[in-house]
Design a protein around this motif. Structure first.
Motif, PDB file in Angstrom:
ATOM      1  N   ASP A 175      11.661   3.526   7.084  1.00 58.72           N
ATOM      2  CA  ASP A 175      11.279   4.873   6.682  1.00 58.72           C
ATOM      3  C   ASP A 175       9.832   5.106   7.134  1.00 58.72           C
ATOM      4  O   ASP A 175       8.916   4.405   6.684  1.00 58.72           O
ATOM      5  CB  ASP A 175      11.380   5.002   5.167  1.00 58.72           C
ATOM      6  CG  ASP A 175      10.868   6.330   4.655  1.00 58.72           C
ATOM      7  OD1 ASP A 175      10.789   7.284   5.456  1.00 58.72           O
ATOM      8  OD2 ASP A 175      10.526   6.413   3.458  1.00 58.72           O
ATOM      9  N   PRO A 176       9.587   6.065   8.022  1.00 59.07           N
ATOM     10  CA  PRO A 176       8.218   6.276   8.526  1.00 59.07           C
ATOM     11  C   PRO A 176       7.208   6.571   7.426  1.00 59.07           C
ATOM     12  O   PRO A 176       6.048   6.153   7.520  1.00 59.07           O
ATOM     13  CB  PRO A 176       8.381   7.471   9.474  1.00 59.07           C
ATOM     14  CG  PRO A 176       9.811   7.416   9.918  1.00 59.07           C
ATOM     15  CD  PRO A 176      10.562   6.928   8.712  1.00 59.07           C
ATOM     16  N   THR A 177       7.637   7.284   6.374  1.00 59.18           N
ATOM     17  CA  THR A 177       6.711   7.613   5.286  1.00 59.18           C
ATOM     18  C   THR A 177       6.260   6.366   4.548  1.00 59.18           C
ATOM     19  O   THR A 177       5.070   6.190   4.244  1.00 59.18           O
ATOM     20  CB  THR A 177       7.360   8.600   4.309  1.00 59.18           C
ATOM     21  OG1 THR A 177       7.733   9.793   5.016  1.00 59.18           O
ATOM     22  CG2 THR A 177       6.409   8.955   3.174  1.00 59.18           C
ATOM     23  N   GLU A 178       7.194   5.458   4.269  1.00 63.61           N
ATOM     24  CA  GLU A 178       6.850   4.204   3.602  1.00 63.61           C
ATOM     25  C   GLU A 178       5.993   3.336   4.506  1.00 63.61           C
ATOM     26  O   GLU A 178       5.028   2.700   4.060  1.00 63.61           O
ATOM     27  CB  GLU A 178       8.118   3.460   3.187  1.00 63.61           C
ATOM     28  CG  GLU A 178       7.895   2.075   2.593  1.00 63.61           C
ATOM     29  CD  GLU A 178       7.040   2.081   1.336  1.00 63.61           C
ATOM     30  OE1 GLU A 178       6.515   1.003   0.990  1.00 63.61           O
ATOM     31  OE2 GLU A 178       6.889   3.145   0.708  1.00 63.61           O
ATOM     32  N   LEU A 179       6.334   3.298   5.778  1.00 62.14           N
ATOM     33  CA  LEU A 179       5.552   2.517   6.737  1.00 62.14           C
ATOM     34  C   LEU A 179       4.130   3.074   6.816  1.00 62.14           C
ATOM     35  O   LEU A 179       3.149   2.313   6.859  1.00 62.14           O
ATOM     36  CB  LEU A 179       6.220   2.558   8.107  1.00 62.14           C
ATOM     37  CG  LEU A 179       5.700   1.590   9.171  1.00 62.14           C
ATOM     38  CD1 LEU A 179       5.783   0.147   8.698  1.00 62.14           C
ATOM     39  CD2 LEU A 179       6.486   1.764  10.462  1.00 62.14           C
ATOM     40  N   ALA A 180       3.994   4.392   6.802  1.00 59.03           N
ATOM     41  CA  ALA A 180       2.675   5.015   6.836  1.00 59.03           C
ATOM     42  C   ALA A 180       1.856   4.620   5.612  1.00 59.03           C
ATOM     43  O   ALA A 180       0.642   4.357   5.712  1.00 59.03           O
ATOM     44  CB  ALA A 180       2.815   6.534   6.912  1.00 59.03           C
ATOM     45  N   ARG A 181       2.508   4.567   4.445  1.00 63.05           N
ATOM     46  CA  ARG A 181       1.798   4.181   3.214  1.00 63.05           C
ATOM     47  C   ARG A 181       1.248   2.764   3.325  1.00 63.05           C
ATOM     48  O   ARG A 181       0.091   2.492   2.970  1.00 63.05           O
ATOM     49  CB  ARG A 181       2.745   4.286   2.017  1.00 63.05           C
ATOM     50  CG  ARG A 181       2.090   3.950   0.682  1.00 63.05           C
ATOM     51  CD  ARG A 181       3.117   3.794  -0.418  1.00 63.05           C
ATOM     52  NE  ARG A 181       3.968   2.625  -0.194  1.00 63.05           N
ATOM     53  CZ  ARG A 181       3.592   1.373  -0.467  1.00 63.05           C
ATOM     54  NH1 ARG A 181       2.385   1.129  -0.960  1.00 63.05           N
ATOM     55  NH2 ARG A 181       4.427   0.378  -0.258  1.00 63.05           N
ATOM     56  N   VAL A 182       2.079   1.838   3.826  1.00 66.41           N
ATOM     57  CA  VAL A 182       1.651   0.444   3.951  1.00 66.41           C
ATOM     58  C   VAL A 182       0.483   0.329   4.924  1.00 66.41           C
ATOM     59  O   VAL A 182      -0.497  -0.391   4.670  1.00 66.41           O
ATOM     60  CB  VAL A 182       2.832  -0.434   4.412  1.00 66.41           C
ATOM     61  CG1 VAL A 182       2.371  -1.855   4.726  1.00 66.41           C
ATOM     62  CG2 VAL A 182       3.927  -0.458   3.356  1.00 66.41           C
ATOM     63  N   VAL A 183       0.569   1.046   6.045  1.00 67.08           N
ATOM     64  CA  VAL A 183      -0.501   0.998   7.038  1.00 67.08           C
ATOM     65  C   VAL A 183      -1.796   1.551   6.448  1.00 67.08           C
ATOM     66  O   VAL A 183      -2.878   0.957   6.585  1.00 67.08           O
ATOM     67  CB  VAL A 183      -0.093   1.784   8.304  1.00 67.08           C
ATOM     68  CG1 VAL A 183      -1.297   1.992   9.216  1.00 67.08           C
ATOM     69  CG2 VAL A 183       1.018   1.056   9.042  1.00 67.08           C
ATOM     70  N   THR A 184      -1.726   2.676   5.764  1.00 63.10           N
ATOM     71  CA  THR A 184      -2.915   3.313   5.192  1.00 63.10           C
ATOM     72  C   THR A 184      -3.605   2.393   4.195  1.00 63.10           C
ATOM     73  O   THR A 184      -4.843   2.294   4.173  1.00 63.10           O
ATOM     74  CB  THR A 184      -2.533   4.624   4.502  1.00 63.10           C
ATOM     75  OG1 THR A 184      -1.912   5.500   5.455  1.00 63.10           O
ATOM     76  CG2 THR A 184      -3.757   5.310   3.913  1.00 63.10           C
ATOM     77  N   GLN A 185      -2.820   1.712   3.365  1.00 65.39           N
ATOM     78  CA  GLN A 185      -3.394   0.863   2.326  1.00 65.39           C
ATOM     79  C   GLN A 185      -3.861  -0.494   2.840  1.00 65.39           C
ATOM     80  O   GLN A 185      -4.378  -1.304   2.064  1.00 65.39           O
ATOM     81  CB  GLN A 185      -2.378   0.669   1.200  1.00 65.39           C
ATOM     82  CG  GLN A 185      -2.086   1.953   0.441  1.00 65.39           C
ATOM     83  CD  GLN A 185      -1.165   1.737  -0.740  1.00 65.39           C
ATOM     84  OE1 GLN A 185      -0.669   0.632  -0.962  1.00 65.39           O
ATOM     85  NE2 GLN A 185      -0.934   2.791  -1.512  1.00 65.39           N
TER      86      GLN A 185
END
Length: 470
Positions: free
Chosen positions: A409-419
């Motif tokens: 899921d790109p949204t979940e992947l984006a969250r992990v990358v941001t954090q």
């Protein structure tokens, strides 16, 4: 070179893949340059160029060039032996077993002509060299390009041959009660070589015999360091019933590695990194062999775009499937590298705060060396074990995704990358720095654990050679 050292003549047999071959060549260089070993490296013509850097700086290292074995049947649609393209690693392993006879004949001639082989040092994929060493009457040292935790799992698998009870359930948990921490792995996370094993099939049995041959060999030399994997190294010694298990890594630091020149594009990249805030950039790379399917590439691109984070993506092998105009949309905060990437140098730049990785062992060691935490995305082989080690035991790993199906899921992947960068990733960066300091101590000349293990390897081998000469 002293007389006792002249008797140490290692026959080195690498597996022809960069992640296996390069650390073994670093080890060969160290044993030659620092301890005076004579070294002969077995190589097929296609891989001879890989030896050029080693041969140019190590006069006591010689190549033994043998034609790739042709006395086997290739499956339909596979290129000939010179093409070296096989549908499965097990086919390549069986083909390489055809080198046994030519090597044995060469060794017999070498013993009569100048310097007999005193030991065989070979990759753990080449378990048939255990029998070769027995034919020569010398010890065989198994080289593991993977870590000790992965090796412990590997030994348990090939000894026990655990099976699923429900063949439709890829999530069925397989226990490893004898391995430290008694891990459970879903069936889908087990190495492909094991999952395709068929009892009674000659090819499968050849592969298993090779791994069992490793277990029966005289010693193990592992590209790790004691402080990183002590429980697993202790387990291997107990499991094998002897102390000849030497952690000598990371060999890229012990052996000196090979220098690389920066071209103009790379210089421009580092100029860009110089302008980034410390620990603000995510480096993304999946190694030299792993290739993500197009759906995963699209999801990864979308996740990086959504994250808003700065990133450098080494996209070798997937360049053509990156979404159209992606680089335009992330211009200024994202860089896509095509072709070779100077991974060690990138990870070592202060601007890099996290590493999104497939968790191949060489990449794990490079992340530890740089003190950079890892966003884990394991795909196959030992990568799931390595990811577990990073997250659960070293505290420097965070799960990004795993496998190649379905797409993340790109949204979940984006969250992990941001954090993973900035203040949010500080705690994992501290853990990574702790591991990095331990690694730096391990490779200190004369005092570090890896250096001392190399000295112990030399002494044990010299003692064996001296006893044989009596």
């Amino acid at each position: 070179m002293a007389e006792a050292e002249q008797r140490n003549h290692l026959l080195v047999v690498p597996f022809p893949a960069p992640s296996h071959m390069l650390p073994l060549l670093d080890l060969a260089y160290f044993l030659s340059a620092s301890f005076g070993f004579a070294v002969t490296v077995v190589v097929t013509p296609k891989n001879l160029p890989c030896l050029s850097p080693l041969l140019s700086r190590a006069p006591a290292v010689s190549p033994l060039v043998l034609p790739f074995p042709g006395d086997f049947d290739l499956p339909p649609g596979v290129e000939d032996a010179q093409g070296l393209r096989f549908p499965h690693v097990n086919t390549l392993l069986r083909a390489l077993g055809g080198l046994h006879g030519p090597i044995l004949r060469w060794a017999e001639e070498a013993a009569a002509a100048y310097l007999p082989v005193s030991a065989v040092l070979s990759d753990f994929f080449l378990g048939w060299t255990h029998r070769l060493a027995a034919d020569l009457g010398v010890p065989r040292l198994v080289f593991s390009p993977s870590g000790a935790a992965a090796l412990a799992v590997q030994h348990s698998l090939w000894r026990r041959l655990p099976q699923r009870t429900n063949f439709d359930d890829a999530e069925e948990l397989i226990p490893f009660p004898s391995v430290p921490r008694s891990p459970l792995y879903p069936w889908r996370q087990l190495p492909t070589l094991f999952k395709i094993f068929e009892q009674g099939d000659p090819l499968s049995e050849f592969v298993r015999d090779g791994f069992l041959g490793n277990i029966d060999s005289w010693a193990f030399v592992i590209n790790t360091f004691s402080e990183l994997e002590k429980p697993y190294l202790d387990h291997l010694r107990d499991d094998l019933g002897h102390e000849r298990v030497w952690a000598v890594g990371p060999l890229s630091l012990i052996g000196g590695g090979s220098s690389t020149e920066r071209d103009a594009a790379v210089e421009e990249l580092f100029a860009w990194l110089d302008g980034c805030i410390e620990a603000s950039v995510v480096y993304v790379a999946f190694g030299s062999l792993a290739v993500l399917p197009p759906a995963q590439v699209s999801a990864l691109a979308a996740g990086l775009e959504k994250s808003g984070a700065r990133f450098v993506w080494a996209a070798k092998g997937v360049e053509e499937t990156i979404p159209e105009r992606f680089e335009e949309r992330v211009a200024g905060r994202g860089r896509v590298l095509r072709g070779w990437a100077p991974q060690t140098a990138i990870l070592g730049h202060p601007a890099v705060g996290a590493f999104l990785s497939h968790c191949g062992w060489n990449s794990v060691l490079e992340a530890v060396a740089a003190g950079v935490p890892v966003l884990t995305w394991p795909i196959s082989a030992d990568q799931y074990t390595n990811a577990r080690l990073l997250k659960e035991e070293l505290g420097m790993g965070t799960v990004a995704y795993e496998g190649v199906e379905p797409a993340p899921d790109p949204t979940e992947l984006a969250r992990v990358v941001t954090q993973s960068v900035g203040e949010a990733g500080r705690a994992r960066r501290e853990k990574a720095k702790d591991a990095s300091r331990a690694m730096a101590a391990a490779v200190q000349e004369y005092s570090g654990s890896s250096y001392m293990n190399l000295a112990a390897l030399k002494e044990e081998l010299s003692r064996w050679t001296s006893l044989k000469a009596i």
